[in-house]
Design an enzyme around this catalytic site. Structure first.
Site, PDB file in Angstrom:
ATOM      1  N   GLU A  33       1.994   7.022  -5.419  1.00  0.00           N
ATOM      2  CA  GLU A  33       2.540   5.996  -6.306  1.00  0.00           C
ATOM      3  C   GLU A  33       1.475   4.983  -6.683  1.00  0.00           C
ATOM      4  O   GLU A  33       0.549   4.732  -5.907  1.00  0.00           O
ATOM      5  CB  GLU A  33       3.670   5.241  -5.587  1.00  0.00           C
ATOM      6  CG  GLU A  33       4.789   6.143  -5.157  1.00  0.00           C
ATOM      7  CD  GLU A  33       5.826   5.427  -4.314  1.00  0.00           C
ATOM      8  OE1 GLU A  33       6.718   6.093  -3.814  1.00  0.00           O
ATOM      9  OE2 GLU A  33       5.718   4.199  -4.163  1.00  0.00           O
ATOM     10  N   CYS A  72      -1.885  -1.798  -8.449  1.00  0.00           N
ATOM     11  CA  CYS A  72      -1.890  -1.471  -7.028  1.00  0.00           C
ATOM     12  C   CYS A  72      -2.030   0.043  -6.914  1.00  0.00           C
ATOM     13  O   CYS A  72      -1.229   0.779  -7.493  1.00  0.00           O
ATOM     14  CB  CYS A  72      -0.585  -1.950  -6.394  1.00  0.00           C
ATOM     15  SG  CYS A  72      -0.462  -1.501  -4.653  1.00  0.00           S
ATOM     16  N   CYS A 124       0.389   8.189   5.255  1.00  0.00           N
ATOM     17  CA  CYS A 124      -0.439   7.219   5.994  1.00  0.00           C
ATOM     18  C   CYS A 124      -0.265   7.476   7.482  1.00  0.00           C
ATOM     19  O   CYS A 124       0.822   7.807   7.940  1.00  0.00           O
ATOM     20  CB  CYS A 124      -0.020   5.793   5.648  1.00  0.00           C
ATOM     21  SG  CYS A 124      -1.093   4.559   6.447  1.00  0.00           S
ATOM     22  N   CYS A 128       3.159   1.980  10.567  1.00  0.00           N
ATOM     23  CA  CYS A 128       3.955   0.752  10.437  1.00  0.00           C
ATOM     24  C   CYS A 128       5.423   1.177  10.355  1.00  0.00           C
ATOM     25  O   CYS A 128       5.798   1.949   9.456  1.00  0.00           O
ATOM     26  CB  CYS A 128       3.548  -0.037   9.195  1.00  0.00           C
ATOM     27  SG  CYS A 128       1.794  -0.438   9.185  1.00  0.00           S
ATOM     28  N   CYS A 154       7.653   1.060   7.043  1.00  0.00           N
ATOM     29  CA  CYS A 154       7.017   1.516   5.806  1.00  0.00           C
ATOM     30  C   CYS A 154       7.354   2.968   5.479  1.00  0.00           C
ATOM     31  O   CYS A 154       7.220   3.844   6.330  1.00  0.00           O
ATOM     32  CB  CYS A 154       5.504   1.354   5.955  1.00  0.00           C
ATOM     33  SG  CYS A 154       4.584   2.180   4.664  1.00  0.00           S
ATOM     34  N   GLY A 165      -1.214   4.685   1.948  1.00  0.00           N
ATOM     35  CA  GLY A 165      -2.394   5.046   2.727  1.00  0.00           C
ATOM     36  C   GLY A 165      -3.169   3.845   3.224  1.00  0.00           C
ATOM     37  O   GLY A 165      -2.946   2.707   2.790  1.00  0.00           O
ATOM     38  N   GLU A 166      -4.062   4.115   4.159  1.00  0.00           N
ATOM     39  CA  GLU A 166      -4.950   3.076   4.690  1.00  0.00           C
ATOM     40  C   GLU A 166      -6.297   3.226   3.977  1.00  0.00           C
ATOM     41  O   GLU A 166      -7.024   4.202   4.208  1.00  0.00           O
ATOM     42  CB  GLU A 166      -5.085   3.265   6.208  1.00  0.00           C
ATOM     43  CG  GLU A 166      -6.245   2.538   6.850  1.00  0.00           C
ATOM     44  CD  GLU A 166      -6.315   1.048   6.536  1.00  0.00           C
ATOM     45  OE1 GLU A 166      -5.323   0.344   6.740  1.00  0.00           O
ATOM     46  OE2 GLU A 166      -7.388   0.596   6.067  1.00  0.00           O
ATOM     47  N   SER A 202      -6.735  -3.948   1.058  1.00  0.00           N
ATOM     48  CA  SER A 202      -5.809  -4.343   2.114  1.00  0.00           C
ATOM     49  C   SER A 202      -5.858  -3.321   3.236  1.00  0.00           C
ATOM     50  O   SER A 202      -5.668  -2.127   3.005  1.00  0.00           O
ATOM     51  CB  SER A 202      -4.397  -4.429   1.539  1.00  0.00           C
ATOM     52  OG  SER A 202      -3.470  -4.676   2.559  1.00  0.00           O
ATOM     53  N   HIS A 208       1.257  -8.784  10.682  1.00  0.00           N
ATOM     54  CA  HIS A 208       2.680  -8.532  10.921  1.00  0.00           C
ATOM     55  C   HIS A 208       3.178  -8.971  12.293  1.00  0.00           C
ATOM     56  O   HIS A 208       4.375  -8.818  12.586  1.00  0.00           O
ATOM     57  CB  HIS A 208       3.050  -7.060  10.710  1.00  0.00           C
ATOM     58  CG  HIS A 208       2.581  -6.485   9.403  1.00  0.00           C
ATOM     59  ND1 HIS A 208       2.538  -7.214   8.241  1.00  0.00           N
ATOM     60  CD2 HIS A 208       2.115  -5.244   9.082  1.00  0.00           C
ATOM     61  CE1 HIS A 208       2.072  -6.446   7.261  1.00  0.00           C
ATOM     62  NE2 HIS A 208       1.807  -5.258   7.747  1.00  0.00           N
ATOM     63  N   CYS A 233       5.546   0.197  -1.979  1.00  0.00           N
ATOM     64  CA  CYS A 233       4.872   1.492  -1.908  1.00  0.00           C
ATOM     65  C   CYS A 233       5.597   2.483  -1.025  1.00  0.00           C
ATOM     66  O   CYS A 233       6.030   2.158   0.062  1.00  0.00           O
ATOM     67  CB  CYS A 233       3.466   1.274  -1.384  1.00  0.00           C
ATOM     68  SG  CYS A 233       2.704   2.773  -0.863  1.00  0.00           S
TER      69      CYS A 233
HETATM   70  S1  SF4 Z   1       0.757   2.434   3.946  1.00  0.00           S
HETATM   71 FE1  SF4 Z   1       0.271   0.384   4.762  1.00  0.00          FE
HETATM   72  S2  SF4 Z   1       2.223  -0.418   5.568  1.00  0.00           S
HETATM   73 FE2  SF4 Z   1       2.446   1.806   5.296  1.00  0.00          FE
HETATM   74  S3  SF4 Z   1       1.981   2.737   7.290  1.00  0.00           S
HETATM   75 FE3  SF4 Z   1       0.088   2.709   6.070  1.00  0.00          FE
HETATM   76  S4  SF4 Z   1      -0.937   0.808   6.598  1.00  0.00           S
HETATM   77 FE4  SF4 Z   1       1.198   0.606   7.303  1.00  0.00          FE
END
Ligand code: SF4
Length: 367
Positions: free
Chosen positions: A97, A110, A117, A121, A124, A166-167, A198, A223, A340
């Site tokens: 996305e 974005c 990911c 989290c 998420c 994703g990270e 981020s 967080h 996201c």
């Molecule tokens: S996309 Fe961002 S919020 Fe979601 S699990 Fe990965 S690091 Fe965490």
């Protein structure tokens, strides 16, 4: 995680001199390279046929050897506040996305860096099924260009936040060449100062960024004010720890001189109490940083809820009283699942299972 990538020669892949070499092999003049790049980035060409000042034979040869686009827009959603979201299907059928946000004169996008990911989290949608693969640099660039082409002719992208699925720092080898295209004067020409990466906080990658390219803004998602709670909310924290994350963030700050941003999703009753705010203040220890508070937006299927307005206000008051710079992140595009992972997951679920959709809460509002 699979590293297999689409077997196509992608013109947007910033591999250096692929196109240049191709032109040389055909004894074509060097200025064609600049012309083609102009059409891709400034000219917003949607196909080789749009590159009208190239000879037809060249356009046909390019189309035979390269693909301009490797993805397809599977879904395009609009929100009343001007936010637009694309669900993009990659060449291998995976989905990601990306979002365009309008805020005054700002045109922020974005973008995603991975399919899924691995950071874990718990609130998420993007990470619920783990990570499938890294995006290629070309796929990251392609998101930028797809979103850029949603704008009218007299508007340009102004900001990029790398906060999608994703990270980003788990895919830094592809992210940096893609961002080089974003900042290049012959690319999108966006100032690095207007680009924010981020991260959940991967210290070795933050240090690498500090060494190699610290022109970008860094936003670290916390967080939680301590490791005990963060281990529950951000599972990768168990193997890292807040102390090391903050030390690496400090090193980035020293190298870049750019003010750090810390992201904090407020989960009702979980991490939004006065005591959490006090401990967060203590954790930040007088750093010159901005704290972005993001009130959680609940979604069926996950046990987390929105903090009350009173809880948000109290949290802000405690931070401000301690001199912390705070802003509450306005959520944009809620009606189109702009957070996201939500749209992709809803799509996956509608085709595969009966569980409800989930959510990634770090939806940007134009940093
Ligand atoms: S996309 Fe961002 S919020 Fe979601 S699990 Fe990965 S690091 Fe965490």
């Amino acid at each position: 995680m699979s590293e297999s990538l689409p077997a196509v020669r992608h013109l947007l892949e910033p591999t250096g001199d692929d196109l240049r070499r191709w032109l040389l092999e055909r004894s074509l003049p060097g200025f064609r390279y600049a012309q083609i790049r102009h059409w891709i980035f400034a000219g917003r060409a949607k196909s080789f046929d749009d590159m009208t000042d190239l000879p037809k034979s060249l356009r046909e040869a390019l189309a035979a050897d390269f693909r301009l686009w490797t993805t397809r827009v599977a879904e395009h959603k609009h929100s009343d506040d001007g936010t637009e979201k694309l669900l993009v299907e990659l060449a291998d059928g995976q989905q990601i996305e990306c979002v365009l946000l309008r805020d005054g004169a700002r045109r922020t996008i974005c973008i995603s860096t991975q399919v899924g990911c691995a950071m874990g989290c718990v609130f998420c949608a993007s990470g619920l099924n783990g990570v499938e693969r890294n995006l290629t640099a070309g796929e990251i660039v392609e998101q930028m260009l797809l979103l850029d082409r949603l704008l009218p002719a007299d508007e340009r992208l102004s900001h990029i936040v790398v906060m999608g699925m994703g990270e980003p720092l788990a895919n830094v080898d592809r992210l940096l060449p893609a961002l080089a295209e974003a900042t290049s004067p012959t690319g999108l020409g966006i100032s690095a100062r207007r680009i924010t990466i981020s991260t959940v906080g991967l210290p070795p990658a933050i240090d690498r960024l500090a060494r190699e390219n610290c022109r970008f803004n860094l936003a670290v998602s916390l967080h939680a004010p301590d490791d005990a709670l963060r281990n529950e909310l951000v599972r990768v924290n168990k193997s890292i720890g807040l102390g090391e994350i903050l030390r690496s963030a400090d090193r980035y700050f020293e190298a870049s001189g750019r003010r750090l941003t810390f992201e904090y999703v407020l989960l009702g009753g979980l991490n939004d109490q006065v005591d959490h705010a006090r401990r967060l203040t203590a954790l930040l220890g007088g750093r010159s940083a901005l704290v972005n508070l993001i009130p959680y937006n609940p979604v069926a299927g996950l046990p987390y809820r929105t903090p009350s307005a009173a809880a948000v206000n109290r949290f802000v008051e405690v931070l401000r009283a301690a001199g912390v710079n705070v802003q509450i992140r306005e959520r944009k595009g809620d009606k189109i699942d702009a957070a996201c992972g939500q749209l992709r997951r809803a799509n996956l679920l509608s085709s595969n299972s009966t569980a409800g959709p989930a959510v990634h809460q770090v939806a940007p509002s134009g940093l």
